[in-house]
Design an enzyme around this catalytic site. Structure first.
Site, short mmCIF file in Angstrom:
data_model
loop_
_atom_site.label_atom_id
_atom_site.label_comp_id
_atom_site.label_asym_id
_atom_site.label_seq_id
_atom_site.Cartn_x
_atom_site.Cartn_y
_atom_site.Cartn_z
N ILE A 73 32.11 37.69 37.93
CA ILE A 73 32.07 36.42 37.23
C ILE A 73 31.63 35.40 38.27
CG2 ILE A 73 34.55 36.08 37.56
CD1 ILE A 73 34.50 34.43 34.92
N ALA A 74 30.61 34.61 37.94
CA ALA A 74 30.05 33.68 38.91
C ALA A 74 29.49 32.46 38.19
CB ALA A 74 28.94 34.35 39.72
N GLU A 107 39.43 42.40 39.94
CA GLU A 107 39.92 42.15 41.29
C GLU A 107 39.37 40.80 41.74
OE1 GLU A 107 39.56 46.60 40.90
OE2 GLU A 107 38.04 45.03 40.77
N ASN A 112 40.74 33.39 47.04
CA ASN A 112 40.04 32.65 45.98
C ASN A 112 41.05 32.00 45.03
OD1 ASN A 112 38.37 31.65 43.99
ND2 ASN A 112 37.08 33.49 43.91
N TYR A 119 42.76 32.82 36.21
CA TYR A 119 43.24 34.07 35.62
C TYR A 119 44.68 33.93 35.15
CZ TYR A 119 39.06 35.65 38.08
OH TYR A 119 37.79 35.78 38.57
#
Length: 152
Positions: A73-74, A107, A112, A119
């Site tokens: 995911i970016a 993960e 981060n 999350y």
């Protein structure tokens, strides 16, 4: 939050932008060729965020027998902090629920914090640590899992 976020299924037209995004965000980026290979996979679930008529981010996962494993995911730097990552993740969760999947898991680097906060906000649970999971720099990963469905 940006109101004008559209989520689309990844296609050939997105690949150059996504390869550039990979280079911006990851020390070991996926190539355009690797992203293209996901277009052929039946179990791949790759979605692109379009904001102001340009690619702003993406999420990629694979559904393996009802278990959804997030690959990446970016979000482009200039679009961070506007809810694009959250929109992408919410979309993947909804698609996974619609497909009657058991869970979504991923993960994330221990360092981060913004991603970890997202999350946890969306109901992912810390399931443990993978030691030295990441390279360049070497770092542990936290495994996060969100169970889906009423019985979970």
């Amino acid at each position: 939050m940006i109101d004008d976020i559209k989520i689309e299924v990844m296609n050939e037209t997105h690949l150059k932008d996504l390869a550039l995004l990979e280079k911006q965000c990851f020390s070991v980026p996926w190539s355009e060729k690797a992203l293209r290979a996901e277009l052929e996979k039946e179990n791949a679930r790759f979605f692109v965020a379009i904001t102001k008529n340009e690619v702003s981010g993406y999420i990629g996962a694979n559904n393996v027998l009802g278990e959804v494993y997030v690959d990446n995911i970016a979000v482009f730097y200039n679009y961070r902090g506007f809810g694009i990552g959250e929109s992408l993740l919410r979309h993947l969760i909804k698609v996974s629920e619609d497909e009657n999947c058991d869970f979504v898991t991923l993960e994330v680097r221990v360092s981060n914090t913004p991603a970890r906060n997202l999350y946890e906000k969306l109901g992912f649970q810390n399931m443990g640590v993978r030691k030295n999971f990441y390279e360049q720099p070497k770092e542990d990963a936290i495994i996060y899992t969100k169970y889906l469905g009423e019985s979970k």
